[in-house]
Motif scaffolding. Sequence first.
Motif, mmCIF file in Angstrom:
data_model
loop_
_atom_site.group_PDB
_atom_site.id
_atom_site.type_symbol
_atom_site.label_atom_id
_atom_site.label_comp_id
_atom_site.label_asym_id
_atom_site.label_seq_id
_atom_site.Cartn_x
_atom_site.Cartn_y
_atom_site.Cartn_z
ATOM 1 N N LEU A 62 -29.696 -72.189 10.126
ATOM 2 C CA LEU A 62 -28.661 -71.204 10.445
ATOM 3 C C LEU A 62 -27.263 -71.675 10.063
ATOM 4 O O LEU A 62 -26.331 -70.880 10.004
ATOM 5 C CB LEU A 62 -28.711 -70.866 11.937
ATOM 6 N N SER A 63 -27.106 -72.985 9.822
ATOM 7 C CA SER A 63 -25.815 -73.550 9.425
ATOM 8 C C SER A 63 -25.697 -73.534 7.906
ATOM 9 O O SER A 63 -26.551 -73.018 7.209
ATOM 10 C CB SER A 63 -25.715 -74.996 9.919
ATOM 11 N N GLN A 64 -24.616 -74.123 7.425
ATOM 12 C CA GLN A 64 -24.455 -74.309 5.991
ATOM 13 C C GLN A 64 -24.242 -75.795 5.766
ATOM 14 O O GLN A 64 -23.462 -76.439 6.462
ATOM 15 C CB GLN A 64 -23.268 -73.513 5.461
ATOM 16 N N PHE A 65 -24.961 -76.354 4.797
ATOM 17 C CA PHE A 65 -24.906 -77.791 4.574
ATOM 18 C C PHE A 65 -25.059 -78.093 3.084
ATOM 19 O O PHE A 65 -25.694 -77.338 2.348
ATOM 20 C CB PHE A 65 -26.010 -78.492 5.376
ATOM 21 N N PRO A 66 -24.464 -79.199 2.627
ATOM 22 C CA PRO A 66 -24.610 -79.564 1.212
ATOM 23 C C PRO A 66 -25.955 -80.251 0.972
ATOM 24 O O PRO A 66 -26.442 -81.002 1.819
ATOM 25 C CB PRO A 66 -23.457 -80.538 0.985
ATOM 26 N N GLU A 67 -26.544 -79.951 -0.154
ATOM 27 C CA GLU A 67 -27.808 -80.586 -0.532
ATOM 28 C C GLU A 67 -27.764 -80.843 -2.036
ATOM 29 O O GLU A 67 -27.338 -79.983 -2.803
ATOM 30 C CB GLU A 67 -28.973 -79.681 -0.161
ATOM 31 N N ARG A 68 -28.212 -82.023 -2.441
ATOM 32 C CA ARG A 68 -28.184 -82.376 -3.851
ATOM 33 C C ARG A 68 -29.349 -81.719 -4.592
ATOM 34 O O ARG A 68 -30.486 -81.820 -4.181
ATOM 35 C CB ARG A 68 -28.250 -83.894 -4.030
ATOM 36 N N ASN A 74 -26.177 -82.012 -8.838
ATOM 37 C CA ASN A 74 -24.997 -81.396 -8.223
ATOM 38 C C ASN A 74 -25.254 -81.069 -6.758
ATOM 39 O O ASN A 74 -26.375 -80.773 -6.364
ATOM 40 C CB ASN A 74 -24.623 -80.103 -8.954
ATOM 41 N N LEU A 75 -24.191 -81.105 -5.973
ATOM 42 C CA LEU A 75 -24.290 -80.669 -4.584
ATOM 43 C C LEU A 75 -24.216 -79.151 -4.535
ATOM 44 O O LEU A 75 -23.366 -78.537 -5.188
ATOM 45 C CB LEU A 75 -23.152 -81.250 -3.742
#
Length: 116
Positions: A62-68, A74-75
């Motif tokens: 439900l959140s927003q998060f960076p993932e490679r 790229n993230l």
Amino acid sequence: MAGLKGLSEALAYLRKEASEELPIRHLEILVYVHNKSEVSVGHLAKDLNLPKSAVSVAVKRLSQFPERNTKTGNLEMKGLGLLDKERDPEYQTLVKIKLTPKGERIVKHLDEILSV
């Protein structure tokens, strides 16, 4: 529109806004966070009688998060962006959860649908 018809419309709205099918448990978490304004994963799990691991997975989705990206390196931002996680300034191990403006808008609209 209360009752099952209202619930059906609310779930259709949530599916459209989230661009994917979400379990009822996720909706329950969004409503709970809305009512508390800010809460920890531990309190969410205890109050909703759910395993902490299940709540953590739901909160991440439900959140927003960076993932490679494994192909490009790229993230990229993943998740739905409905919840925001923030470390407590006093207790760095405590992560507080609150609705993002998008999450707040969705929960308020769901409330309108179900209250009619």
